[in-house]
Design a protein around this motif. Structure first.
Motif, mmCIF file in Angstrom:
data_model
loop_
_atom_site.group_PDB
_atom_site.id
_atom_site.type_symbol
_atom_site.label_atom_id
_atom_site.label_comp_id
_atom_site.label_asym_id
_atom_site.label_seq_id
_atom_site.Cartn_x
_atom_site.Cartn_y
_atom_site.Cartn_z
ATOM 1 N N ARG A 6 89.613 96.157 46.400
ATOM 2 C CA ARG A 6 89.869 95.710 47.736
ATOM 3 C C ARG A 6 89.544 96.807 48.726
ATOM 4 O O ARG A 6 89.416 97.966 48.373
ATOM 5 N N THR A 8 91.160 98.524 52.192
ATOM 6 C CA THR A 8 92.383 98.564 52.973
ATOM 7 C C THR A 8 92.160 99.382 54.221
ATOM 8 O O THR A 8 91.337 100.287 54.250
ATOM 9 N N ASP A 70 89.201 97.369 58.189
ATOM 10 C CA ASP A 70 89.940 97.813 57.011
ATOM 11 C C ASP A 70 89.603 99.263 56.663
ATOM 12 O O ASP A 70 89.003 99.988 57.446
ATOM 13 N N GLY A 103 96.066 98.069 54.302
ATOM 14 C CA GLY A 103 96.292 96.740 53.746
ATOM 15 C C GLY A 103 96.199 95.591 54.719
ATOM 16 O O GLY A 103 96.495 94.448 54.361
ATOM 17 N N GLY A 105 94.750 92.676 57.358
ATOM 18 C CA GLY A 105 93.665 91.727 57.553
ATOM 19 C C GLY A 105 94.049 90.771 58.659
ATOM 20 O O GLY A 105 95.037 90.965 59.366
ATOM 21 N N GLY A 110 99.685 94.677 56.821
ATOM 22 C CA GLY A 110 99.516 95.985 56.223
ATOM 23 C C GLY A 110 100.825 96.738 56.149
ATOM 24 O O GLY A 110 101.909 96.180 56.400
ATOM 25 N N SER A 136 88.109 91.397 56.595
ATOM 26 C CA SER A 136 88.625 92.299 55.572
ATOM 27 C C SER A 136 88.830 91.616 54.238
ATOM 28 O O SER A 136 89.326 90.486 54.174
ATOM 29 N N ASN A 138 91.083 92.398 52.367
ATOM 30 C CA ASN A 138 92.525 92.282 52.159
ATOM 31 C C ASN A 138 92.984 90.827 52.205
ATOM 32 O O ASN A 138 94.041 90.493 51.671
ATOM 33 N N ASP A 139 92.205 89.977 52.859
ATOM 34 C CA ASP A 139 92.549 88.551 52.948
ATOM 35 C C ASP A 139 92.023 87.729 51.772
ATOM 36 O O ASP A 139 92.211 86.512 51.748
#
Length: 246
Positions: A6, A8, A70, A103, A105, A110, A136, A138-139
């Protein structure tokens, strides 16, 4: 959210007392000197601040740029000066304030306890000329409809908060693996649709890290300083091709 590949976010910025309340606990990190005030960036967990870069060159553009994305954007694991927005600021002679949090998104909160939408007050305080937003990873694996809804809502609210800003959206950058997950298309297309709906500019920056494992840190998630330079070169060319930067 933690998964094996990922990206972040790590940098967080503010310019006023009200904005600083959003980033309590982070340490100041100037990105680039810009008259009359140098914007401050905040980069957890690297808490030590470094001096602004010095340059004898006169900036060729008066734009104040804010970047939101990110950790691939904010240079996780590296000194903040090696993140691509900082490199872009130095090369293009523009003022850049990098906003991010680990973290984060459009949907996922985060470590600062907020998704991108929590930074809208900071962006309203900054009133940038140019706002660069990146989707991002992160999603990833969040419901696609939720991604689309939250992305559209955040972009609309950002546009209302900074109505004079040109909003430019970048596609999701993955790592060195040429096998890009399908989730990348979901997050990228959600941002494309959202930014085009408010008259902004969407740019597919591709995967500048693909095929270069030597440009990745040992976690195989975050680029090295060499990878950050590759991203900056890609971004600079894309912004010039789109007529965003000279």
């Amino acid at each position: 959210m933690i998964f094996r590949r990922r990206a972040t976010a790590i940098a967080f910025a503010a310019v006023s007392a009200a904005t600083a309340a959003l980033v309590a606990g982070c340490a100041a990190e100037p990105v680039t000197a810009a008259p009359p005030l140098a914007p401050a960036t905040f980069a957890p967990p690297a808490l030590a601040a470094s001096a602004s870069p010095t340059s004898s060159s006169t900036p060729t553009a008066a734009e104040h740029v804010v970047t939101l994305g990110d950790s691939i954007m904010s240079g996780f694991g590296l000194p903040p000066r090696e993140a691509w927005p900082h490199l872009l600021a130095e090369r293009a002679h523009i003022s850049v304030t990098n906003l991010a949090c680990p973290g984060m998104g459009f949907v996922v909160q985060g470590d600062c306890g907020t998704p991108y939408s929590g930074l809208i007050p900071a962006i309203a305080a900054l009133q940038p000329d140019l706002l660069i937003v990146q989707s991002s990873s992160n999603d990833f694996w969040v419901d696609a409809d939720e991604i689309r809804y939250d992305t559209a809502d955040t972009i609309e609210t950002l546009h209302a908060a900074a109505p004079d800003a040109r909003i430019v959206a970048f596609s999701t950058i993955w790592n060195d693996d040429p096998q890009v997950p399908d989730d990348t298309a979901v997050t990228s297309e959600a941002l494309r649709d959202a930014v085009e709906s408010i008259g902004g500019t969407y740019i597919d920056v591709g995967q500048p890290l693909a095929g270069h494992p030597d440009w990745m840190q040992s976690d195989d998630v975050h680029p090295t300083a060499r990878g950050q330079r590759a991203i900056e070169q890609t971004v600079m060319s894309a912004l010039q091709d789109a007529g965003v930067l000279p």
